[in-house]
Enzyme design. Structure first.
Site, mmCIF file in Angstrom:
data_model
loop_
_atom_site.group_PDB
_atom_site.id
_atom_site.type_symbol
_atom_site.label_atom_id
_atom_site.label_comp_id
_atom_site.label_asym_id
_atom_site.label_seq_id
_atom_site.Cartn_x
_atom_site.Cartn_y
_atom_site.Cartn_z
ATOM 1 N N GLY A 27 0.803 -1.215 0.145
ATOM 2 C CA GLY A 27 -0.043 0.108 0.195
ATOM 3 C C GLY A 27 0.869 1.040 -0.134
ATOM 4 O O GLY A 27 2.297 1.201 0.145
ATOM 5 N N SER A 28 0.148 2.354 -0.022
ATOM 6 C CA SER A 28 0.912 3.725 -0.155
ATOM 7 C C SER A 28 1.551 4.243 1.153
ATOM 8 O O SER A 28 2.437 4.847 0.981
ATOM 9 C CB SER A 28 -0.073 4.587 -0.579
ATOM 10 O OG SER A 28 -1.371 4.890 0.256
ATOM 11 N N ASP A 85 -7.017 -0.174 6.354
ATOM 12 C CA ASP A 85 -7.869 0.638 5.880
ATOM 13 C C ASP A 85 -9.015 1.289 7.021
ATOM 14 O O ASP A 85 -9.326 2.238 6.924
ATOM 15 C CB ASP A 85 -8.834 -0.021 4.837
ATOM 16 C CG ASP A 85 -8.017 -0.397 3.598
ATOM 17 O OD1 ASP A 85 -7.519 0.426 2.914
ATOM 18 O OD2 ASP A 85 -8.063 -1.896 3.495
ATOM 19 N N GLY A 97 -7.924 -2.972 0.873
ATOM 20 C CA GLY A 97 -8.263 -1.990 -0.099
ATOM 21 C C GLY A 97 -7.338 -2.283 -1.405
ATOM 22 O O GLY A 97 -7.765 -1.978 -2.502
ATOM 23 N N GLY A 98 -5.960 -2.558 -1.161
ATOM 24 C CA GLY A 98 -5.140 -2.674 -2.215
ATOM 25 C C GLY A 98 -5.343 -4.207 -2.861
ATOM 26 O O GLY A 98 -4.359 -4.795 -3.793
ATOM 27 N N GLU A 104 -1.242 -10.827 2.813
ATOM 28 C CA GLU A 104 -0.996 -9.984 4.088
ATOM 29 C C GLU A 104 -1.535 -10.778 5.198
ATOM 30 O O GLU A 104 -0.869 -10.782 6.407
ATOM 31 C CB GLU A 104 -1.790 -8.719 4.137
ATOM 32 C CG GLU A 104 -1.280 -7.697 3.103
ATOM 33 C CD GLU A 104 -2.402 -6.601 2.644
ATOM 34 O OE1 GLU A 104 -1.618 -5.511 2.630
ATOM 35 O OE2 GLU A 104 -3.288 -6.589 3.109
ATOM 36 N N LYS A 122 -7.669 6.726 9.622
ATOM 37 C CA LYS A 122 -8.177 5.372 9.541
ATOM 38 C C LYS A 122 -8.682 4.805 10.732
ATOM 39 O O LYS A 122 -9.071 3.801 10.877
ATOM 40 C CB LYS A 122 -6.846 4.494 9.002
ATOM 41 C CG LYS A 122 -6.206 4.759 7.597
ATOM 42 C CD LYS A 122 -7.009 4.258 6.669
ATOM 43 C CE LYS A 122 -6.369 4.494 5.107
ATOM 44 N NZ LYS A 122 -5.208 3.689 5.088
HETATM 45 C C1 5RP Z 1 -3.770 -3.733 0.868
HETATM 46 C C2 5RP Z 1 -3.938 -3.322 2.110
HETATM 47 C C3 5RP Z 1 -3.414 -2.021 2.625
HETATM 48 O O1 5RP Z 1 -2.502 -2.219 3.706
HETATM 49 C C4 5RP Z 1 -4.502 -1.061 3.048
HETATM 50 O O2 5RP Z 1 -5.510 -0.931 1.562
HETATM 51 C C5 5RP Z 1 -3.910 0.562 3.269
HETATM 52 O O3 5RP Z 1 -3.259 1.069 2.292
HETATM 53 P P1 5RP Z 1 -2.883 2.621 2.106
HETATM 54 O O4 5RP Z 1 -1.646 2.475 3.071
HETATM 55 O O5 5RP Z 1 -2.431 2.761 0.690
HETATM 56 O O6 5RP Z 1 -3.887 3.271 2.671
HETATM 57 O O7 5RP Z 1 -4.513 -3.976 2.961
HETATM 58 O O8 5RP Z 1 -4.513 -4.839 0.733
#
Ligand code: 5RP
Length: 226
Positions: A27-28, A85, A97-98, A104, A122
């Protein structure tokens, strides 16, 4: 938002010590963790081995010079750094989300300490109130799973990317599940969903996080431990 992600992501990378086997989330926010780990490897000779939770993280970590391995080679991980998320006061989370929820969760299960990096936005009182729950589903079983979830009163949306059905790194589909009043009992919901054949994994992460690093727009971090 990026400042919050950057401060949390970089702070967590500084918890890593030489000799550690490190789970690398997706993720970002984790992007900033990877950048900082790359800096530390090049600058101070930090010696680690990482297990990535997605093809995207594998690619980025490789480009940054972070040595990687797989669960074939390591039995347990010392520390994993991943995003979320949503996270509540008991460190229960929605992730995925990703789309990397399955790997994970496997890596979170294999790790001794799980560090979650998030911006303050979050943090939630109840899961499912700001983010729909991703559920990874075998494509063959999707119609059955959709009907089962509808029967439980859960609204689902098939995730798409570029007009096509989204596929995870494992070749599966994602159903994003909307709970109109949030998820009152996440552990019970996880058990209920896991009992439906065709659901490979849900984005509910219960009892898996130990430390939460919360970044803010001023570049400050707050660290909470469970
Ligand atoms: C990916 C995830 C990410 O950790 C989650 O979506 C958070 O992402 P970001 O740091 O881009 O907000 O679970 O599957």
């Amino acid at each position: 938002m990026d400042r919050a992600k950057e401060s949390a992501g970089r702070y967590a990378a500084d918890l890593v010590e030489s000799g550690m086997r490190v789970g690398l989330g997706t993720g970002s926010t984790v992007h900033y963790t990877l950048l900082r780990l790359g800096e530390r490897i090049a600058g101070e000779g930090l010696e680690i081995i990482g297990v990535p939770t997605s093809v995207a993280t594998e690619k980025e970590a490789t480009e940054l010079g972070i040595p990687l391995t797989t669960l074939d080679a390591v039995e347990a991980l010392d520390l994993t750094i991943d995003g979320a998320d949503e996270i509540d006061g008991e460190f229960q989370m929605i992730k995925g989300g990703g789309g990397a929820l399955l790997r994970e969760k496997v890596v979170a299960y294999a790790t001794r300490r799980q560090v979650i990096v998030v911006g303050r936005g979050k943090l939630v009182e109840r899961l499912g109130t700001t983010f729909d729950l991703p559920v990874e589903v075998v494509p063959f079983a999707r119609p059955l799973v959709e009907r089962e979830l509808a029967g439980l009163g859960i609204e689902t949306r098939l995730r798409r990317r570029d007009e096509r059905e989204y596929r995870t790194d494992n070749g599966n589909a994602i159903l994003d599940c909307h709970f109109s009043a949030g998820i009152a009992d996440p552990a019970a919901m996880e058990r209920r969903l896991d009992a439906i054949p065709g659901i490979v994994e849900t984005g509910l992460f219960i009892g898996l996080a130990h430390i939460c690093v919360i970044g803010d727009e001023e570049g400050q971090v707050e660290v909470r431990e469970r």
